[in-house]
Scaffold this motif. Structure first.
Motif, PDB file in Angstrom:
ATOM      1  N   GLY A 103       0.822  -1.192   0.000  1.00  0.00           N
ATOM      2  CA  GLY A 103       0.000   0.000   0.000  1.00  0.00           C
ATOM      3  C   GLY A 103       0.856   1.241   0.000  1.00  0.00           C
ATOM      4  O   GLY A 103       2.082   1.179   0.029  1.00  0.00           O
ATOM      5  N   SER A 104       0.201   2.378  -0.043  1.00  0.00           N
ATOM      6  CA  SER A 104       0.884   3.658  -0.075  1.00  0.00           C
ATOM      7  C   SER A 104       0.011   4.708   0.588  1.00  0.00           C
ATOM      8  O   SER A 104      -1.187   4.518   0.770  1.00  0.00           O
ATOM      9  CB  SER A 104       1.169   4.096  -1.521  1.00  0.00           C
ATOM     10  OG  SER A 104       2.063   3.210  -2.144  1.00  0.00           O
ATOM     11  N   TYR A 105       0.624   5.830   0.923  1.00  0.00           N
ATOM     12  CA  TYR A 105      -0.110   7.002   1.398  1.00  0.00           C
ATOM     13  C   TYR A 105      -0.445   7.815   0.158  1.00  0.00           C
ATOM     14  O   TYR A 105       0.459   8.264  -0.561  1.00  0.00           O
ATOM     15  CB  TYR A 105       0.745   7.809   2.372  1.00  0.00           C
ATOM     16  CG  TYR A 105       1.104   7.012   3.611  1.00  0.00           C
ATOM     17  CD1 TYR A 105       0.189   6.869   4.642  1.00  0.00           C
ATOM     18  CD2 TYR A 105       2.338   6.393   3.728  1.00  0.00           C
ATOM     19  CE1 TYR A 105       0.501   6.121   5.778  1.00  0.00           C
ATOM     20  CE2 TYR A 105       2.665   5.654   4.859  1.00  0.00           C
ATOM     21  CZ  TYR A 105       1.737   5.531   5.867  1.00  0.00           C
ATOM     22  OH  TYR A 105       2.051   4.788   6.990  1.00  0.00           O
ATOM     23  N   CYS A 106      -1.745   7.999  -0.123  1.00  0.00           N
ATOM     24  CA  CYS A 106      -2.213   8.627  -1.363  1.00  0.00           C
ATOM     25  C   CYS A 106      -3.240   9.725  -1.069  1.00  0.00           C
ATOM     26  O   CYS A 106      -4.433   9.556  -1.344  1.00  0.00           O
ATOM     27  CB  CYS A 106      -2.832   7.591  -2.288  1.00  0.00           C
ATOM     28  SG  CYS A 106      -1.792   6.187  -2.683  1.00  0.00           S
ATOM     29  N   PRO A 107      -2.815  10.869  -0.542  1.00  0.00           N
ATOM     30  CA  PRO A 107      -3.798  11.911  -0.230  1.00  0.00           C
ATOM     31  C   PRO A 107      -4.285  12.631  -1.489  1.00  0.00           C
ATOM     32  O   PRO A 107      -3.559  12.740  -2.480  1.00  0.00           O
ATOM     33  CB  PRO A 107      -3.005  12.870   0.660  1.00  0.00           C
ATOM     34  CG  PRO A 107      -1.596  12.731   0.171  1.00  0.00           C
ATOM     35  CD  PRO A 107      -1.448  11.276  -0.204  1.00  0.00           C
ATOM     36  N   ALA A 108      -5.516  13.129  -1.432  1.00  0.00           N
ATOM     37  CA  ALA A 108      -6.074  13.887  -2.561  1.00  0.00           C
ATOM     38  C   ALA A 108      -5.421  15.273  -2.665  1.00  0.00           C
ATOM     39  O   ALA A 108      -5.238  15.797  -3.761  1.00  0.00           O
ATOM     40  CB  ALA A 108      -7.582  14.038  -2.383  1.00  0.00           C
ATOM     41  N   ASP A 137       7.655   6.666  -4.962  1.00  0.00           N
ATOM     42  CA  ASP A 137       6.405   7.162  -5.558  1.00  0.00           C
ATOM     43  C   ASP A 137       5.884   5.989  -6.383  1.00  0.00           C
ATOM     44  O   ASP A 137       6.373   5.706  -7.474  1.00  0.00           O
ATOM     45  CB  ASP A 137       6.698   8.378  -6.431  1.00  0.00           C
ATOM     46  CG  ASP A 137       5.487   8.867  -7.196  1.00  0.00           C
ATOM     47  OD1 ASP A 137       4.435   8.204  -7.189  1.00  0.00           O
ATOM     48  OD2 ASP A 137       5.598   9.932  -7.830  1.00  0.00           O
ATOM     49  N   TYR A 138       4.924   5.286  -5.816  1.00  0.00           N
ATOM     50  CA  TYR A 138       4.446   4.031  -6.380  1.00  0.00           C
ATOM     51  C   TYR A 138       3.952   4.176  -7.822  1.00  0.00           C
ATOM     52  O   TYR A 138       4.310   3.385  -8.683  1.00  0.00           O
ATOM     53  CB  TYR A 138       3.330   3.471  -5.484  1.00  0.00           C
ATOM     54  CG  TYR A 138       2.714   2.209  -6.008  1.00  0.00           C
ATOM     55  CD1 TYR A 138       3.369   1.000  -5.875  1.00  0.00           C
ATOM     56  CD2 TYR A 138       1.481   2.233  -6.644  1.00  0.00           C
ATOM     57  CE1 TYR A 138       2.807  -0.169  -6.362  1.00  0.00           C
ATOM     58  CE2 TYR A 138       0.908   1.077  -7.129  1.00  0.00           C
ATOM     59  CZ  TYR A 138       1.580  -0.123  -6.985  1.00  0.00           C
ATOM     60  OH  TYR A 138       1.028  -1.267  -7.471  1.00  0.00           O
ATOM     61  N   TRP A 139       3.127   5.176  -8.108  1.00  0.00           N
ATOM     62  CA  TRP A 139       2.522   5.310  -9.430  1.00  0.00           C
ATOM     63  C   TRP A 139       3.513   5.680 -10.520  1.00  0.00           C
ATOM     64  O   TRP A 139       3.352   5.311 -11.669  1.00  0.00           O
ATOM     65  CB  TRP A 139       1.390   6.336  -9.414  1.00  0.00           C
ATOM     66  CG  TRP A 139       0.213   5.875  -8.629  1.00  0.00           C
ATOM     67  CD1 TRP A 139      -0.231   6.390  -7.448  1.00  0.00           C
ATOM     68  CD2 TRP A 139      -0.653   4.781  -8.934  1.00  0.00           C
ATOM     69  NE1 TRP A 139      -1.316   5.680  -6.999  1.00  0.00           N
ATOM     70  CE2 TRP A 139      -1.604   4.691  -7.905  1.00  0.00           C
ATOM     71  CE3 TRP A 139      -0.712   3.859  -9.981  1.00  0.00           C
ATOM     72  CZ2 TRP A 139      -2.605   3.730  -7.884  1.00  0.00           C
ATOM     73  CZ3 TRP A 139      -1.712   2.908  -9.954  1.00  0.00           C
ATOM     74  CH2 TRP A 139      -2.636   2.847  -8.925  1.00  0.00           C
ATOM     75  N   HIS A 140       4.541   6.445 -10.171  1.00  0.00           N
ATOM     76  CA  HIS A 140       5.470   6.944 -11.189  1.00  0.00           C
ATOM     77  C   HIS A 140       6.833   6.265 -11.155  1.00  0.00           C
ATOM     78  O   HIS A 140       7.740   6.680 -11.866  1.00  0.00           O
ATOM     79  CB  HIS A 140       5.640   8.454 -11.030  1.00  0.00           C
ATOM     80  CG  HIS A 140       4.346   9.197 -11.197  1.00  0.00           C
ATOM     81  ND1 HIS A 140       3.695   9.797 -10.141  1.00  0.00           N
ATOM     82  CD2 HIS A 140       3.579   9.398 -12.292  1.00  0.00           C
ATOM     83  CE1 HIS A 140       2.582  10.360 -10.583  1.00  0.00           C
ATOM     84  NE2 HIS A 140       2.481  10.130 -11.880  1.00  0.00           N
ATOM     85  N   SER A 141       6.990   5.261 -10.330  1.00  0.00           N
ATOM     86  CA  SER A 141       8.263   4.540 -10.205  1.00  0.00           C
ATOM     87  C   SER A 141       9.440   5.481  -9.940  1.00  0.00           C
ATOM     88  O   SER A 141      10.519   5.330 -10.506  1.00  0.00           O
ATOM     89  CB  SER A 141       8.539   3.694 -11.453  1.00  0.00           C
ATOM     90  OG  SER A 141       7.542   2.723 -11.611  1.00  0.00           O
TER      91      SER A 141
END
Length: 160
Positions: A103-108, A137-141
């Motif tokens: 998981g990750s911390y993903c605030p709006a 940064d999980y989404w952008h590697s």
């Protein structure tokens, strides 16, 4: 004359040992910062992990205090901390979030998470020589890292 030579040798060795001991004790890093930054460090900061650190007298425990993680809104960040001696991990690896599935911390919106105090303790003799920090940064590697050497004045790191 021989007595003075022996005394000089003993004093010289004592002074060398005292200097080596004092020099390494003063070098320990007291702060850390590690970032995940887009475009190999030239773009926007996705996440930034900061805090203070103190090394126990025995060097078996490193305490991280005031640990904060800034996450840019819309990014997904996770991080981990571990202690090692040479190339061997000698502490538990502290992962955040700590859920088994990752998981990750993903605030709006931009948000700073506070973790307070994190301690890592060596489970083998010799203590901790290095503290490794990884932030992703999980989404952008995008990956940032820092290494804090107990015999250095400051941590070193990179972003890629």
């Amino acid at each position: 004359m021989r007595r003075f030579a022996r005394l000089a040798t003993i004093l010289g060795l004592s002074l060398t040992l005292a200097t080596a001991t004092v020099g390494s004790a003063e070098a320990r890093p007291s702060r850390f910062a590690v970032a995940a930054v887009h475009s190999a460090g030239a773009g926007a900061t996705a996440g930034l992990l900061t805090g203070a650190m103190s090394w126990s007298t025995s060097l078996k425990t490193v305490t991280l205090s005031g640990v904060k993680l800034f996450v840019k809104g819309g990014e997904c960040i996770n991080f981990q901390v571990a202690g090692r001696r040479g190339s061997t991990i000698v502490t538990d690896i502290k992962r955040y979030p700590s859920s088994p599935s990752g998981g990750s911390y993903c605030p709006a919106a931009d948000y700073t998470y506070s973790f307070g105090t994190i301690s890592i303790t060596a489970d083998s003799p010799g203590g901790i020589e290095y503290v490794d920090f990884d932030i992703v940064d999980y989404w952008h590697s995008v990956h940032g890292w820092a290494v804090c050497d107990r015999d250095a004045a400051a941590c070193t790191g990179a972003n890629h």
